[in-house]
Design an enzyme around this catalytic site. Structure first.
Site, PDB file in Angstrom:
ATOM      1  N   ARG A 169       0.826  -1.208   0.000  1.00  0.00           N
ATOM      2  CA  ARG A 169       0.000   0.000   0.000  1.00  0.00           C
ATOM      3  C   ARG A 169       0.861   1.259   0.000  1.00  0.00           C
ATOM      4  O   ARG A 169       0.477   2.276  -0.533  1.00  0.00           O
ATOM      5  CB  ARG A 169      -0.913  -0.022   1.226  1.00  0.00           C
ATOM      6  CG  ARG A 169      -1.888   1.107   1.277  1.00  0.00           C
ATOM      7  CD  ARG A 169      -2.926   0.917   2.349  1.00  0.00           C
ATOM      8  NE  ARG A 169      -2.330   0.704   3.663  1.00  0.00           N
ATOM      9  CZ  ARG A 169      -3.040   0.410   4.750  1.00  0.00           C
ATOM     10  NH1 ARG A 169      -4.334   0.261   4.662  1.00  0.00           N
ATOM     11  NH2 ARG A 169      -2.447   0.247   5.910  1.00  0.00           N
ATOM     12  N   TYR A 170       2.006   1.202   0.646  1.00  0.00           N
ATOM     13  CA  TYR A 170       2.909   2.363   0.701  1.00  0.00           C
ATOM     14  C   TYR A 170       4.071   2.106  -0.256  1.00  0.00           C
ATOM     15  O   TYR A 170       4.391   0.959  -0.565  1.00  0.00           O
ATOM     16  CB  TYR A 170       3.450   2.540   2.120  1.00  0.00           C
ATOM     17  CG  TYR A 170       2.381   2.749   3.167  1.00  0.00           C
ATOM     18  CD1 TYR A 170       1.771   3.991   3.321  1.00  0.00           C
ATOM     19  CD2 TYR A 170       1.981   1.708   3.998  1.00  0.00           C
ATOM     20  CE1 TYR A 170       0.790   4.185   4.282  1.00  0.00           C
ATOM     21  CE2 TYR A 170       1.004   1.894   4.965  1.00  0.00           C
ATOM     22  CZ  TYR A 170       0.412   3.135   5.103  1.00  0.00           C
ATOM     23  OH  TYR A 170      -0.548   3.316   6.047  1.00  0.00           O
ATOM     24  N   ARG A 172       7.387  -0.142   1.328  1.00  0.00           N
ATOM     25  CA  ARG A 172       7.289  -1.213   2.320  1.00  0.00           C
ATOM     26  C   ARG A 172       6.083  -2.104   2.026  1.00  0.00           C
ATOM     27  O   ARG A 172       5.102  -1.645   1.440  1.00  0.00           O
ATOM     28  CB  ARG A 172       7.207  -0.653   3.733  1.00  0.00           C
ATOM     29  CG  ARG A 172       6.175   0.438   3.936  1.00  0.00           C
ATOM     30  CD  ARG A 172       6.624   1.351   5.079  1.00  0.00           C
ATOM     31  NE  ARG A 172       5.617   2.354   5.414  1.00  0.00           N
ATOM     32  CZ  ARG A 172       5.505   3.522   4.800  1.00  0.00           C
ATOM     33  NH1 ARG A 172       6.293   3.825   3.768  1.00  0.00           N
ATOM     34  NH2 ARG A 172       4.594   4.403   5.175  1.00  0.00           N
ATOM     35  N   CYS A 199      -3.439 -16.923  15.498  1.00  0.00           N
ATOM     36  CA  CYS A 199      -2.959 -16.054  16.575  1.00  0.00           C
ATOM     37  C   CYS A 199      -2.995 -16.850  17.869  1.00  0.00           C
ATOM     38  O   CYS A 199      -3.707 -17.851  17.980  1.00  0.00           O
ATOM     39  CB  CYS A 199      -3.859 -14.828  16.733  1.00  0.00           C
ATOM     40  SG  CYS A 199      -3.857 -13.790  15.268  1.00  0.00           S
ATOM     41  N   CYS A 212      -8.478 -11.264  19.214  1.00  0.00           N
ATOM     42  CA  CYS A 212      -8.974  -9.975  19.711  1.00  0.00           C
ATOM     43  C   CYS A 212     -10.301  -9.677  19.017  1.00  0.00           C
ATOM     44  O   CYS A 212     -10.376  -9.742  17.779  1.00  0.00           O
ATOM     45  CB  CYS A 212      -7.976  -8.877  19.382  1.00  0.00           C
ATOM     46  SG  CYS A 212      -6.273  -9.315  19.763  1.00  0.00           S
ATOM     47  N   CYS A 221     -10.418  -7.307  15.913  1.00  0.00           N
ATOM     48  CA  CYS A 221      -9.313  -7.498  14.961  1.00  0.00           C
ATOM     49  C   CYS A 221      -9.649  -6.980  13.562  1.00  0.00           C
ATOM     50  O   CYS A 221     -10.658  -7.365  12.963  1.00  0.00           O
ATOM     51  CB  CYS A 221      -8.951  -8.976  14.870  1.00  0.00           C
ATOM     52  SG  CYS A 221      -7.648  -9.281  13.658  1.00  0.00           S
ATOM     53  N   ARG A 235      -8.214  -7.764  10.921  1.00  0.00           N
ATOM     54  CA  ARG A 235      -8.123  -8.862   9.947  1.00  0.00           C
ATOM     55  C   ARG A 235      -9.001 -10.033  10.351  1.00  0.00           C
ATOM     56  O   ARG A 235      -8.698 -11.182  10.046  1.00  0.00           O
ATOM     57  CB  ARG A 235      -6.657  -9.285   9.833  1.00  0.00           C
ATOM     58  CG  ARG A 235      -6.055  -8.866   8.527  1.00  0.00           C
ATOM     59  CD  ARG A 235      -4.567  -9.025   8.469  1.00  0.00           C
ATOM     60  NE  ARG A 235      -3.963  -7.723   8.347  1.00  0.00           N
ATOM     61  CZ  ARG A 235      -2.872  -7.329   8.985  1.00  0.00           C
ATOM     62  NH1 ARG A 235      -2.227  -8.164   9.774  1.00  0.00           N
ATOM     63  NH2 ARG A 235      -2.419  -6.113   8.811  1.00  0.00           N
ATOM     64  N   ASP A 273     -10.526   0.436  13.928  1.00  0.00           N
ATOM     65  CA  ASP A 273     -11.030   0.376  12.550  1.00  0.00           C
ATOM     66  C   ASP A 273     -12.525   0.061  12.529  1.00  0.00           C
ATOM     67  O   ASP A 273     -13.072  -0.487  13.486  1.00  0.00           O
ATOM     68  CB  ASP A 273     -10.270  -0.705  11.769  1.00  0.00           C
ATOM     69  CG  ASP A 273      -8.825  -0.299  11.520  1.00  0.00           C
ATOM     70  OD1 ASP A 273      -8.571   0.899  11.339  1.00  0.00           O
ATOM     71  OD2 ASP A 273      -7.962  -1.191  11.524  1.00  0.00           O
ATOM     72  N   ASP A 291      -6.546   4.690  10.482  1.00  0.00           N
ATOM     73  CA  ASP A 291      -6.279   4.010   9.223  1.00  0.00           C
ATOM     74  C   ASP A 291      -7.466   4.340   8.318  1.00  0.00           C
ATOM     75  O   ASP A 291      -8.593   3.902   8.583  1.00  0.00           O
ATOM     76  CB  ASP A 291      -6.149   2.493   9.456  1.00  0.00           C
ATOM     77  CG  ASP A 291      -4.938   1.930   8.735  1.00  0.00           C
ATOM     78  OD1 ASP A 291      -4.692   2.376   7.601  1.00  0.00           O
ATOM     79  OD2 ASP A 291      -4.255   1.060   9.305  1.00  0.00           O
ATOM     80  N   LYS A 327      -2.417   5.177   6.998  1.00  0.00           N
ATOM     81  CA  LYS A 327      -2.501   5.791   8.334  1.00  0.00           C
ATOM     82  C   LYS A 327      -2.438   7.310   8.227  1.00  0.00           C
ATOM     83  O   LYS A 327      -1.538   7.849   7.599  1.00  0.00           O
ATOM     84  CB  LYS A 327      -1.336   5.312   9.203  1.00  0.00           C
ATOM     85  CG  LYS A 327      -1.373   3.856   9.533  1.00  0.00           C
ATOM     86  CD  LYS A 327      -0.185   3.487  10.405  1.00  0.00           C
ATOM     87  CE  LYS A 327      -0.005   1.989  10.439  1.00  0.00           C
ATOM     88  NZ  LYS A 327       0.413   1.416   9.131  1.00  0.00           N
TER      89      LYS A 327
HETATM   90  S1  SF4 Z   1      -5.331  -8.029  16.457  1.00  0.00           S
HETATM   91 FE1  SF4 Z   1      -5.930  -9.727  15.094  1.00  0.00          FE
HETATM   92  S2  SF4 Z   1      -4.030 -10.383  14.156  1.00  0.00           S
HETATM   93 FE2  SF4 Z   1      -3.469  -9.212  15.981  1.00  0.00          FE
HETATM   94  S3  SF4 Z   1      -3.301 -10.724  17.611  1.00  0.00           S
HETATM   95 FE3  SF4 Z   1      -5.366  -9.922  17.706  1.00  0.00          FE
HETATM   96  S4  SF4 Z   1      -6.572 -11.379  16.486  1.00  0.00           S
HETATM   97 FE4  SF4 Z   1      -4.424 -11.691  15.951  1.00  0.00          FE
END
Ligand code: SF4
Length: 411
Positions: free
Chosen positions: A136-137, A140, A149, A153, A156, A158, A317, A354, A361
């Protein structure tokens, strides 16, 4: 003008709250008191014994709320539930609003999706030249190495991908990903993320790092990982010895609340720092987790004590089903104002949004420049005091140097 820091109302109470939040405590064994020392400290044992079903959760936490019970039932269709025993022990069983609990125990609110919420809020899939690589940038790339994971979370970014509960079916294609980097000479910085790269075994991770290091234009490697916080047992001396062979290598951890920084986590971060790995932290601003000045300040200061520099504070997000965890941008600005000038500059992260849809960002900051006049910039400091900085209208220094420079007599 609003007060820069609510703690000014009661400085003594605020100082003792700050001290309590900054105290390092072990996570303890909790319900796993009978497990041997060797098993408890084995990261694979921790992964195998994650709390990942409603039945197990209810057995360990009898006071689940109806919303949590419903959330845990539905979680495995959206983003899996999985909590390491280490992290689980940080949950306050008496407090349904415990900031640790809010991050990892699903709630029924996750099923409510606002029209502006998205499955891919940062537009990563649209910037993906090969599967598992986000470019995207200009200089990088983000290199996704796994969809797993240590724990999941609930906010998340993603979550479409990680844990595979939503059926995204992510499989990294390392050869294609590395080949893209090798033939794209503008890429000087590679960030390994996922999922969590530190869930790969040492050999596999070493193999990847070695291949990336062999590309002449790759100057800088980074790893993004929540493992040191969810699973500090993974940060073994062997892992650190392997990572230090690939410098310059930076590592960004992800921690949101001071209680996550246990004695075990501090020791794990110390091992990484001793291996010469510069450490930064990325936090997400979360309602009911870290949206008070006291928590934010204690967390930032405690990170520094763990040799970690607060790097980014992300506005949460617009991930589908996360409204109950999002604090407002106004709140975020108020918190940044409570940090800047009130604690070490090293403790102040950059607050970013973001940009939804893939704009990257964007830093957002409280306003310290009040006006720019023809001949001065008017600024305010952290106490709200106003100052003027003189400047020529075109931005050049006020005074041109004299045409002829005389040697001072006393020289
Ligand atoms: S934010 Fe998403 S990618 Fe990062 S540790 Fe938590 S669940 Fe995993």
């Amino acid at each position: 003008m609003s007060k820069p820091d609510d703690s000014a109302d009661n400085p003594a109470a605020s100082a003792s709250e700050l001290d309590a939040l900054k105290r390092f405590r072990p996570a303890g064994r909790g319900p796993w008191a009978d497990v041997s020392e060797a098993e408890w400290n084995d990261w694979r044992w921790q992964l195998k014994h994650r709390v990942s079903s409603l039945a197990r959760l209810e057995a360990l936490l009898p006071g689940l709320t109806p919303s949590e019970r419903a959330g845990a039932k539905l979680a495995n269709h959206k983003l899996a539930m999985g909590i390491t025993p280490h992290f689980f022990n940080l949950i306050d069983p008496e407090d349904p609003e415990c900031p640790i609990r809010r991050q990892v125990i699903p709630r029924a609110e996750e099923t409510r999706v606002a029209p502006w919420e998205l499955n891919d809020p940062c537009g990563e899939d649209a910037h993906s030249p090969v599967p598992g690589l986000v470019h995207r940038y200009p200089d990088r790339v983000l290199f996704l190495v796994t969809d797993r994971c240590a724990a999941y979370c609930r906010y998340c970014t993603r979550s479409r991908l990680v844990s595979n509960a939503a059926g995204y079916d992510f499989h990294p294609r390392f050869d294609e990903q590395i080949d893209y980097i090798a033939r794209t000479s503008s890429v000087r910085d590679v960030l390994l993320s996922g999922g969590d790269p530190l869930l790969l075994g040492d050999d596999k991770l070493e193999h990847l790092l070695r291949r990336l290091r062999a590309i002449p234009h790759v100057e800088f490697l980074r790893i993004g990982s929540r493992v040191p916080v969810f699973l500090p047992q993974r940060v073994t001396p062997e892992l650190c010895a392997m990572l230090r062979r690939f410098h310059p290598l930076f590592l960004s951890i992800h921690s949101n609340h001071p209680r996550e920084l246990t004695t075990e986590v501090r020791a794990a971060l110390g091992r990484l720092a001793d291996a010469g790995i510069p450490l930064g932290n990325q936090s997400v601003l979360l309602r009911g987790v870290n949206d008070t000045p006291e928590v934010m300040k204690a967390h930032a200061q405690k990170l520094l004590m763990c040799r970690v520099r607060p790097y980014y504070l992300y506005q949460c997000d617009l991930i589908a089903g996360s409204a109950h965890l999002r604090a407002s941008v106004r709140e975020g600005l108020r918190l940044m104002q409570a940090l800047r000038g009130h604690t070490s500059g090293y403790a102040v992260p950059t607050y970013v949004i973001d940009a939804p849809g893939g704009g990257g960002k964007v830093p957002v900051s409280p306003e310290y420049v009040l006006s720019r006049n023809a001949d001065r910039v008017v600024i305010r400091n952290y106490e709200g005091k106003i100052f003027e900085y003189p400047e020529a209208p075109d931005g050049t220094p006020q005074f041109a140097p004299p045409a002829r420079i005389e040697e001072p007599e006393w020289a």
